[in-house]
Design a protein around this motif. Structure first.
Motif, short mmCIF file in Angstrom:
data_model
loop_
_atom_site.label_atom_id
_atom_site.label_comp_id
_atom_site.label_asym_id
_atom_site.label_seq_id
_atom_site.Cartn_x
_atom_site.Cartn_y
_atom_site.Cartn_z
N ASN A 167 0.83 -1.21 0.00
CA ASN A 167 0.00 0.00 0.00
C ASN A 167 0.86 1.25 0.00
O ASN A 167 1.98 1.26 0.50
N GLY A 168 0.29 2.32 -0.53
CA GLY A 168 0.90 3.64 -0.48
C GLY A 168 0.03 4.55 0.36
O GLY A 168 -1.20 4.44 0.33
N PHE A 169 0.68 5.42 1.13
CA PHE A 169 -0.03 6.35 2.00
C PHE A 169 0.43 7.77 1.69
O PHE A 169 1.63 8.03 1.66
N ALA A 170 -0.49 8.66 1.46
CA ALA A 170 -0.15 10.05 1.25
C ALA A 170 0.19 10.70 2.59
O ALA A 170 -0.52 10.49 3.58
N TRP A 171 1.30 11.44 2.62
CA TRP A 171 1.68 12.21 3.80
C TRP A 171 2.19 13.54 3.29
O TRP A 171 3.29 13.64 2.78
N GLY A 172 1.34 14.56 3.40
CA GLY A 172 1.67 15.84 2.80
C GLY A 172 1.75 15.67 1.29
O GLY A 172 0.88 15.07 0.67
N ARG A 173 2.84 16.16 0.71
CA ARG A 173 3.04 16.02 -0.74
C ARG A 173 3.80 14.74 -1.10
O ARG A 173 4.11 14.50 -2.25
N TYR A 174 4.12 13.93 -0.12
CA TYR A 174 4.93 12.73 -0.29
C TYR A 174 4.07 11.47 -0.25
O TYR A 174 2.92 11.52 0.19
N THR A 175 4.66 10.35 -0.66
CA THR A 175 3.99 9.06 -0.57
C THR A 175 4.88 8.10 0.20
O THR A 175 6.08 7.99 -0.09
N ILE A 176 4.29 7.42 1.16
CA ILE A 176 4.98 6.39 1.93
C ILE A 176 4.48 5.05 1.43
O ILE A 176 3.27 4.84 1.32
N MET A 177 5.42 4.15 1.10
CA MET A 177 5.05 2.85 0.53
C MET A 177 5.57 1.72 1.40
O MET A 177 6.70 1.77 1.88
N GLU A 178 4.74 0.70 1.56
CA GLU A 178 5.16 -0.51 2.25
C GLU A 178 6.01 -1.35 1.30
O GLU A 178 5.73 -1.41 0.11
N GLU A 179 7.05 -1.99 1.85
CA GLU A 179 7.83 -2.94 1.04
C GLU A 179 8.09 -4.18 1.89
O GLU A 179 8.43 -4.07 3.07
N GLY A 180 7.89 -5.34 1.29
CA GLY A 180 8.10 -6.57 2.03
C GLY A 180 7.93 -7.78 1.13
O GLY A 180 8.04 -7.69 -0.09
N GLU A 181 7.64 -8.90 1.76
CA GLU A 181 7.48 -10.17 1.06
C GLU A 181 6.07 -10.70 1.25
O GLU A 181 5.45 -10.50 2.30
N LEU A 182 5.59 -11.40 0.26
CA LEU A 182 4.27 -12.01 0.32
C LEU A 182 4.35 -13.32 1.10
O LEU A 182 5.19 -14.17 0.82
N ASP A 183 3.49 -13.46 2.10
CA ASP A 183 3.40 -14.71 2.87
C ASP A 183 2.54 -15.66 2.05
O ASP A 183 1.35 -15.44 1.86
N ARG A 184 3.14 -16.73 1.56
CA ARG A 184 2.43 -17.65 0.67
C ARG A 184 1.31 -18.41 1.37
O ARG A 184 0.39 -18.88 0.73
N ALA A 185 1.37 -18.53 2.68
CA ALA A 185 0.33 -19.24 3.41
C ALA A 185 -0.93 -18.40 3.56
O ALA A 185 -2.04 -18.91 3.49
N THR A 186 -0.75 -17.09 3.75
CA THR A 186 -1.91 -16.22 4.00
C THR A 186 -2.19 -15.23 2.87
O THR A 186 -3.21 -14.56 2.88
N TRP A 187 -1.25 -15.10 1.92
CA TRP A 187 -1.32 -14.13 0.83
C TRP A 187 -1.35 -12.69 1.35
O TRP A 187 -1.83 -11.79 0.67
N GLN A 188 -0.82 -12.46 2.54
CA GLN A 188 -0.70 -11.12 3.09
C GLN A 188 0.74 -10.64 2.96
O GLN A 188 1.67 -11.46 3.02
N LEU A 189 0.91 -9.35 2.83
CA LEU A 189 2.24 -8.77 2.74
C LEU A 189 2.84 -8.66 4.14
O LEU A 189 2.22 -8.10 5.05
N ARG A 190 4.04 -9.22 4.32
CA ARG A 190 4.80 -9.03 5.56
C ARG A 190 5.67 -7.80 5.34
O ARG A 190 6.67 -7.86 4.61
#
Length: 62
Positions: free
Chosen positions: A4-27
């Protein structure tokens, strides 16, 4: 993998990680920051709060 990306002021904060193959959620390993022009800024941040603080410091100096 970028999450996901989050707007903070004029900037964007992005999550970076690995996909958990068991749950399909981003770690989320860390956060990245992109400037107003969309280009990534140097550095990785351990938490969303740390990324927000980095942006706030940049905005105070501007």
């Amino acid at each position: 993998m970028i999450g996901n990306g989050f707007a903070w002021g004029r900037y964007t904060i992005m999550e970076e990680g690995e996909l958990d193959r068991a749950t399909w959620q981003l770690r989320v390993d860390h956060y990245l920051v992109a400037g107003p022009d969309g280009l990534p800024l140097p550095g990785q941040f351990p938490s969303l709060e740390a990324a927000k603080a980095f942006i706030d410091q940049r905005e105070e100096r501007a």
